[in-house]
Motif scaffolding. Structure first.
Motif, PDB file in Angstrom:
ATOM      1  N   LEU A   9      -0.497  -6.813  15.869  1.00 62.27           N
ATOM      2  CA  LEU A   9       0.615  -7.133  14.971  1.00 62.27           C
ATOM      3  C   LEU A   9       0.961  -5.905  14.126  1.00 62.27           C
ATOM      4  CD1 LEU A   9       2.536  -9.241  13.680  1.00 62.27           C
ATOM      5  CD2 LEU A   9       0.707  -9.771  12.060  1.00 62.27           C
ATOM      6  N   GLU A  10      -0.069  -5.249  13.624  1.00 57.39           N
ATOM      7  CA  GLU A  10       0.130  -4.066  12.791  1.00 57.39           C
ATOM      8  C   GLU A  10       0.848  -2.964  13.586  1.00 57.39           C
ATOM      9  OE1 GLU A  10      -3.445  -2.520  11.059  1.00 57.39           O
ATOM     10  OE2 GLU A  10      -2.367  -0.985   9.918  1.00 57.39           O
ATOM     11  N   GLU A  11       0.433  -2.753  14.826  1.00 55.91           N
ATOM     12  CA  GLU A  11       1.047  -1.713  15.664  1.00 55.91           C
ATOM     13  C   GLU A  11       2.519  -2.014  15.919  1.00 55.91           C
ATOM     14  OE1 GLU A  11      -3.010  -0.471  18.060  1.00 55.91           O
ATOM     15  OE2 GLU A  11      -1.351  -1.373  19.200  1.00 55.91           O
ATOM     16  N   ALA A  12       2.812  -3.279  16.215  1.00 63.17           N
ATOM     17  CA  ALA A  12       4.197  -3.658  16.488  1.00 63.17           C
ATOM     18  C   ALA A  12       5.068  -3.445  15.248  1.00 63.17           C
ATOM     19  CB  ALA A  12       4.264  -5.116  16.954  1.00 63.17           C
ATOM     20  N   VAL A  13       4.559  -3.854  14.095  1.00 61.26           N
ATOM     21  CA  VAL A  13       5.313  -3.676  12.848  1.00 61.26           C
ATOM     22  C   VAL A  13       5.536  -2.186  12.588  1.00 61.26           C
ATOM     23  CG1 VAL A  13       5.209  -3.955  10.329  1.00 61.26           C
ATOM     24  CG2 VAL A  13       4.583  -5.868  11.825  1.00 61.26           C
ATOM     25  N   ASN A  14       4.512  -1.366  12.820  1.00 61.17           N
ATOM     26  CA  ASN A  14       4.658   0.081  12.627  1.00 61.17           C
ATOM     27  C   ASN A  14       5.755   0.663  13.502  1.00 61.17           C
ATOM     28  OD1 ASN A  14       2.653   0.146  10.727  1.00 61.17           O
ATOM     29  ND2 ASN A  14       1.042   0.832  12.145  1.00 61.17           N
ATOM     30  N   GLU A  15       5.810   0.216  14.756  1.00 60.15           N
ATOM     31  CA  GLU A  15       6.831   0.740  15.676  1.00 60.15           C
ATOM     32  C   GLU A  15       8.237   0.336  15.230  1.00 60.15           C
ATOM     33  OE1 GLU A  15       6.414   3.043  17.963  1.00 60.15           O
ATOM     34  OE2 GLU A  15       4.309   3.019  17.401  1.00 60.15           O
ATOM     35  N   PHE A  16       8.424  -0.920  14.878  1.00 63.52           N
ATOM     36  CA  PHE A  16       9.752  -1.372  14.428  1.00 63.52           C
ATOM     37  C   PHE A  16      10.165  -0.627  13.156  1.00 63.52           C
ATOM     38  CE2 PHE A  16      11.565  -4.848  16.857  1.00 63.52           C
ATOM     39  CZ  PHE A  16      10.515  -5.257  17.662  1.00 63.52           C
ATOM     40  N   ALA A  17       9.187  -0.379  12.277  1.00 62.26           N
ATOM     41  CA  ALA A  17       9.487   0.254  10.989  1.00 62.26           C
ATOM     42  C   ALA A  17       9.897   1.713  11.145  1.00 62.26           C
ATOM     43  CB  ALA A  17       8.291   0.138  10.055  1.00 62.26           C
ATOM     44  N   LYS A  18       9.672   2.300  12.340  1.00 59.63           N
ATOM     45  CA  LYS A  18      10.088   3.686  12.584  1.00 59.63           C
ATOM     46  C   LYS A  18      11.577   3.780  12.876  1.00 59.63           C
ATOM     47  CE  LYS A  18       5.649   5.152  14.515  1.00 59.63           C
ATOM     48  NZ  LYS A  18       4.935   5.303  15.799  1.00 59.63           N
ATOM     49  N   LEU A  19      12.225   2.645  13.158  1.00 62.18           N
ATOM     50  CA  LEU A  19      13.647   2.665  13.501  1.00 62.18           C
ATOM     51  C   LEU A  19      14.487   2.886  12.242  1.00 62.18           C
ATOM     52  CD1 LEU A  19      13.598  -0.326  16.006  1.00 62.18           C
ATOM     53  CD2 LEU A  19      13.803   2.099  16.571  1.00 62.18           C
ATOM     54  N   PRO A  20      15.679   3.547  12.406  1.00 60.55           N
ATOM     55  CA  PRO A  20      16.486   3.833  11.213  1.00 60.55           C
ATOM     56  C   PRO A  20      16.955   2.550  10.526  1.00 60.55           C
ATOM     57  CG  PRO A  20      17.689   4.358  13.235  1.00 60.55           C
ATOM     58  CD  PRO A  20      16.277   4.038  13.637  1.00 60.55           C
ATOM     59  N   GLY A  21      16.844   2.511   9.223  1.00 66.79           N
ATOM     60  CA  GLY A  21      17.337   1.375   8.449  1.00 66.79           C
ATOM     61  C   GLY A  21      16.417   0.174   8.446  1.00 66.79           C
ATOM     62  N   ILE A  22      15.265   0.268   9.098  1.00 68.82           N
ATOM     63  CA  ILE A  22      14.321  -0.860   9.141  1.00 68.82           C
ATOM     64  C   ILE A  22      13.118  -0.543   8.255  1.00 68.82           C
ATOM     65  CG2 ILE A  22      12.931  -2.368  10.649  1.00 68.82           C
ATOM     66  CD1 ILE A  22      15.855  -2.446  11.422  1.00 68.82           C
ATOM     67  N   GLY A  23      12.991  -1.282   7.184  1.00 72.45           N
ATOM     68  CA  GLY A  23      11.818  -1.116   6.325  1.00 72.45           C
ATOM     69  C   GLY A  23      10.660  -1.942   6.863  1.00 72.45           C
ATOM     70  N   ARG A  24       9.495  -1.834   6.239  1.00 68.95           N
ATOM     71  CA  ARG A  24       8.314  -2.554   6.734  1.00 68.95           C
ATOM     72  C   ARG A  24       8.483  -4.070   6.617  1.00 68.95           C
ATOM     73  NH1 ARG A  24       4.301   0.279   8.217  1.00 68.95           N
ATOM     74  NH2 ARG A  24       2.849  -1.438   8.031  1.00 68.95           N
ATOM     75  N   ARG A  25       9.155  -4.496   5.553  1.00 64.43           N
ATOM     76  CA  ARG A  25       9.369  -5.926   5.352  1.00 64.43           C
ATOM     77  C   ARG A  25      10.214  -6.520   6.495  1.00 64.43           C
ATOM     78  NH1 ARG A  25       9.187  -8.578   0.147  1.00 64.43           N
ATOM     79  NH2 ARG A  25       8.926  -6.544  -0.790  1.00 64.43           N
ATOM     80  N   THR A  26      11.313  -5.806   6.820  1.00 59.47           N
ATOM     81  CA  THR A  26      12.192  -6.254   7.913  1.00 59.47           C
ATOM     82  C   THR A  26      11.454  -6.200   9.248  1.00 59.47           C
ATOM     83  OG1 THR A  26      14.075  -5.387   6.695  1.00 59.47           O
ATOM     84  CG2 THR A  26      14.449  -5.881   9.013  1.00 59.47           C
ATOM     85  N   ALA A  27      10.662  -5.140   9.433  1.00 56.09           N
ATOM     86  CA  ALA A  27       9.904  -4.988  10.681  1.00 56.09           C
ATOM     87  C   ALA A  27       8.968  -6.188  10.873  1.00 56.09           C
ATOM     88  CB  ALA A  27       9.110  -3.680  10.643  1.00 56.09           C
ATOM     89  N   MET A  28       8.325  -6.576   9.804  1.00 60.73           N
ATOM     90  CA  MET A  28       7.419  -7.722   9.855  1.00 60.73           C
ATOM     91  C   MET A  28       8.187  -8.989  10.229  1.00 60.73           C
ATOM     92  SD  MET A  28       4.425  -9.000   9.438  1.00 60.73           S
ATOM     93  CE  MET A  28       3.208  -8.525   8.224  1.00 60.73           C
ATOM     94  N   ARG A  29       9.372  -9.173   9.609  1.00 59.85           N
ATOM     95  CA  ARG A  29      10.166 -10.370   9.896  1.00 59.85           C
ATOM     96  C   ARG A  29      10.567 -10.411  11.368  1.00 59.85           C
ATOM     97  NH1 ARG A  29      14.398 -10.109   6.100  1.00 59.85           N
ATOM     98  NH2 ARG A  29      16.002  -9.893   7.682  1.00 59.85           N
ATOM     99  N   MET A  30      10.936  -9.239  11.919  1.00 59.81           N
ATOM    100  CA  MET A  30      11.344  -9.166  13.325  1.00 59.81           C
ATOM    101  C   MET A  30      10.200  -9.530  14.261  1.00 59.81           C
ATOM    102  SD  MET A  30      13.533  -5.667  13.344  1.00 59.81           S
ATOM    103  CE  MET A  30      15.314  -5.700  13.166  1.00 59.81           C
ATOM    104  N   VAL A  31       9.041  -8.964  14.005  1.00 60.84           N
ATOM    105  CA  VAL A  31       7.899  -9.219  14.890  1.00 60.84           C
ATOM    106  C   VAL A  31       7.484 -10.691  14.813  1.00 60.84           C
ATOM    107  CG1 VAL A  31       5.510  -8.613  15.425  1.00 60.84           C
ATOM    108  CG2 VAL A  31       7.109  -6.824  14.741  1.00 60.84           C
TER     109      VAL A  31
END
Ligand SMILES: [Zn+2]
Length: 207
Positions: A9-31
């Protein structure tokens, strides 16, 4: 620091959070959203990401997005190859195409000169533009770049590189949002600014 119940879960959130305009909170929501949905949705997303990365390339002539060596715009015989519109990135090509007012071809610089960001002329597709013009009959260059200092600097640099060629050099009207402000431009204004482009006059620049 968030404590994750799972390393995956942590790895997936980290990858999403690398995208432009995506913060960690949003990354978590997406995953978490993907985990709640059917597995097919995640598979489709993964496939689309891999496919776009593996199968999309840049046109050898204009550097536009393409699935083949030469893009569909450069390959289109109904377009005027002697008219080249120079833009910062692919989004500009899409915006200008959506106006239905332009029947020439493009040259995508892939950025603008910005010493602050370490982007000089060599980082951009400028040499390929010079080569394109020396190897082919080109009647006019239209510069459709943002009206920022960086945009003006880039236009002036390209003008200097091309001034020995016998070509017309024009710019779109000042004040038309393009580049990063593209989403604020309406199609009618953008279309009109291409049709009513103005001859470039470097003497008005305070450089
Ligand atoms: Zn092309």
């Amino acid at each position: 620091v968030i404590s994750f119940p799972s390393k995956l879960l942590e790895e997936a959130v980290n990858e999403f959070a690398k995208l432009p305009g995506i913060g960690r909170r949003t990354a978590m929501r997406m995953v978490l959203h993907l985990l709640k949905e059917k597995e097919e949705k995640s598979t489709a997303l993964g496939k689309a990401i891999i496919s776009v990365r593996q199968n999309i390339r840049y046109c050898d002539i204009c550097h536009n997005i393409s699935e083949t060596e030469i893009c569909s715009l450069c390959n289109d015989n109904s377009r005027d190859n002697s008219l080249i519109c120079v833009v910062e990135d692919i989004r500009d090509v899409m915006a200008i195409e959506s106006t239905n007012q332009y029947k020439g071809v493009y040259h995508v610089l892939n950025g603008i000169i910005s010493p602050m960001d370490g982007i000089g002329p060599n980082e951009l597709n400028i040499e390929s533009l010079v080569k394109r013009i020396s190897d082919n009959y080109v009647k006019e260059i239209i510069m459709a770049l943002s009206t920022t200092i960086e945009g003006d600097t880039t236009i002036f640099y390209i003008y200097k590189r091309l001034k020995d060629f016998n070509i017309s050099f024009s710019t779109i009207a000042k004040g038309v949002a393009i580049g990063d402000e593209l989403e604020y431009t309406d199609e009618i204004t953008l279309g009109r600014s291409i049709v009513n482009r103005i001859p470039y006059d470097y003497s008005i620049l305070k450089i």
